[in-house]
Design an enzyme around this catalytic site. Structure first.
Site, PDB file in Angstrom:
ATOM      1  N   ARG A 175       0.939  -1.288   0.063  1.00  0.00           N
ATOM      2  CA  ARG A 175      -0.191  -0.085  -0.002  1.00  0.00           C
ATOM      3  C   ARG A 175       0.929   1.355   0.149  1.00  0.00           C
ATOM      4  NH1 ARG A 175      -4.752   1.758   4.265  1.00  0.00           N
ATOM      5  NH2 ARG A 175      -3.105   1.635   5.668  1.00  0.00           N
ATOM      6  N   THR A 230      -0.627   7.777  -1.057  1.00  0.00           N
ATOM      7  CA  THR A 230      -2.172   7.798  -1.977  1.00  0.00           C
ATOM      8  C   THR A 230      -3.143   6.777  -1.331  1.00  0.00           C
ATOM      9  OG1 THR A 230      -1.119   6.150  -3.267  1.00  0.00           O
ATOM     10  CG2 THR A 230      -0.705   8.464  -3.810  1.00  0.00           C
ATOM     11  N   ASP A 279      -2.140  -2.402  12.172  1.00  0.00           N
ATOM     12  CA  ASP A 279      -1.787  -3.011  10.762  1.00  0.00           C
ATOM     13  C   ASP A 279      -1.668  -4.555  10.888  1.00  0.00           C
ATOM     14  OD1 ASP A 279       0.119  -4.171   8.718  1.00  0.00           O
ATOM     15  OD2 ASP A 279       0.201  -2.106   8.275  1.00  0.00           O
ATOM     16  N   ASP A 290       1.677  -5.966  10.215  1.00  0.00           N
ATOM     17  CA  ASP A 290       2.535  -5.679  11.589  1.00  0.00           C
ATOM     18  C   ASP A 290       2.110  -6.582  12.797  1.00  0.00           C
ATOM     19  OD1 ASP A 290       3.971  -4.053   9.769  1.00  0.00           O
ATOM     20  OD2 ASP A 290       3.315  -2.224  10.788  1.00  0.00           O
TER      21      ASP A 290
HETATM   22  N1  URA Z   1      -4.929  -2.478   6.515  1.00  0.00           N
HETATM   23  C1  URA Z   1      -4.577  -2.796   7.750  1.00  0.00           C
HETATM   24  O1  URA Z   1      -3.764  -3.744   8.061  1.00  0.00           O
HETATM   25  N2  URA Z   1      -5.256  -2.296   8.606  1.00  0.00           N
HETATM   26  C2  URA Z   1      -6.243  -1.433   8.688  1.00  0.00           C
HETATM   27  O2  URA Z   1      -6.605  -0.973   9.548  1.00  0.00           O
HETATM   28  C3  URA Z   1      -6.456  -0.917   7.113  1.00  0.00           C
HETATM   29  C4  URA Z   1      -5.892  -1.735   6.213  1.00  0.00           C
END
Ligand code: URA
Length: 207
Positions: A102, A106, A198, A201
């Site tokens: 990601r 953007t 995340d 993570d």
């Molecule tokens: N991706 C993630 O890992 N967590 C989010 O809250 C949004 C996208």
């Protein structure tokens, strides 16, 4: 778009472990594995079966086999934590892979891997990604699949944001969603609120 929310106490309990900021990487991964089993189980509820007469040690009876095992497509990195459990539940399934990063400015998906069969006509496909946030990565992945002829796609996500659901609905793609929760919203950084942070993570550590 059809949305199935798996509203079960066991799913809620696993999701709570995943949401809790005190949960370490190993426990988070274990909870995601267990939740994936529940989501896949529900996602397969209407799967077509073929029957065949078999012999038990005692008598003849009707046997049931999956008529069309889905292609499983984890979206790397975070979807990797759902792949093994989905495969354990559906050992007949084949697996493809899509790698998307990601762009944090953007929020657009940036592809780095596509490993998919050339022809997906007539094959159900399950896309595995813990988080349906903006819907951009999911739309990108589904377009890769429909470009190969897929017409029956299921997005299997631990959590979904209303914005992501709206995005996919408006894209008019042949997809249904199976999730454990539809959360409140996205924040300005594109994170689901309350969410779980995340998902990559939380499983593997911030790298
Ligand atoms: N991706 C993630 O890992 N967590 C989010 O809250 C949004 C996208």
């Amino acid at each position: 778009m059809d949305v199935l929310t798996v509203d079960h106490p066991l799913a809620k309990a696993r999701l709570t472990v995943m949401r809790d900021a005190r949960t370490d990487n190993a426990v988070f991964r274990a909870a995601l594995h267990e939740l994936t089993v529940m989501l896949i189980y529900e996602a397969m509820r209407e799967a077509p079966v073929r029957t065949e007469r078999i012999h038990t040690p005692v008598a003849r009876t009707e046997g049931y086999w999956l008529a069309k095992p889905p292609l499983l497509v984890p979206v790397l990195r975070a979807g990797l934590g759902m792949a093994d459990q989905a495969h354990k539940l559906i050992p007949e399934a084949q697996m493809g892979f899509v790698g998307l990063a990601r762009n944090e400015e953007t929020l657009e998906p940036t592809p780095y891997m596509e490993s998919l069969p050339a022809d997906l006509a007539g094959r159900p496909v399950f896309v595995l990604d813990p988080m349906l946030a903006t819907g951009g990565s999911m739309e990108y992945t589904i377009r890769l699949l429909t470009g190969r002829g897929a017409t029956d796609v299921t997005a299997v996500c631990a959590l979904a944001a209303p914005e992501g659901i709206k995005h996919l609905s408006e894209a008019k793609l042949p997809v249904r969603l199976v999730t454990a929760s539809i959360d409140e919203r996205l924040n300005d950084s594109g994170y689901i609120v309350p969410g779980l942070g995340d998902a990559g993570d939380r499983q593997y550590g911030a790298v």
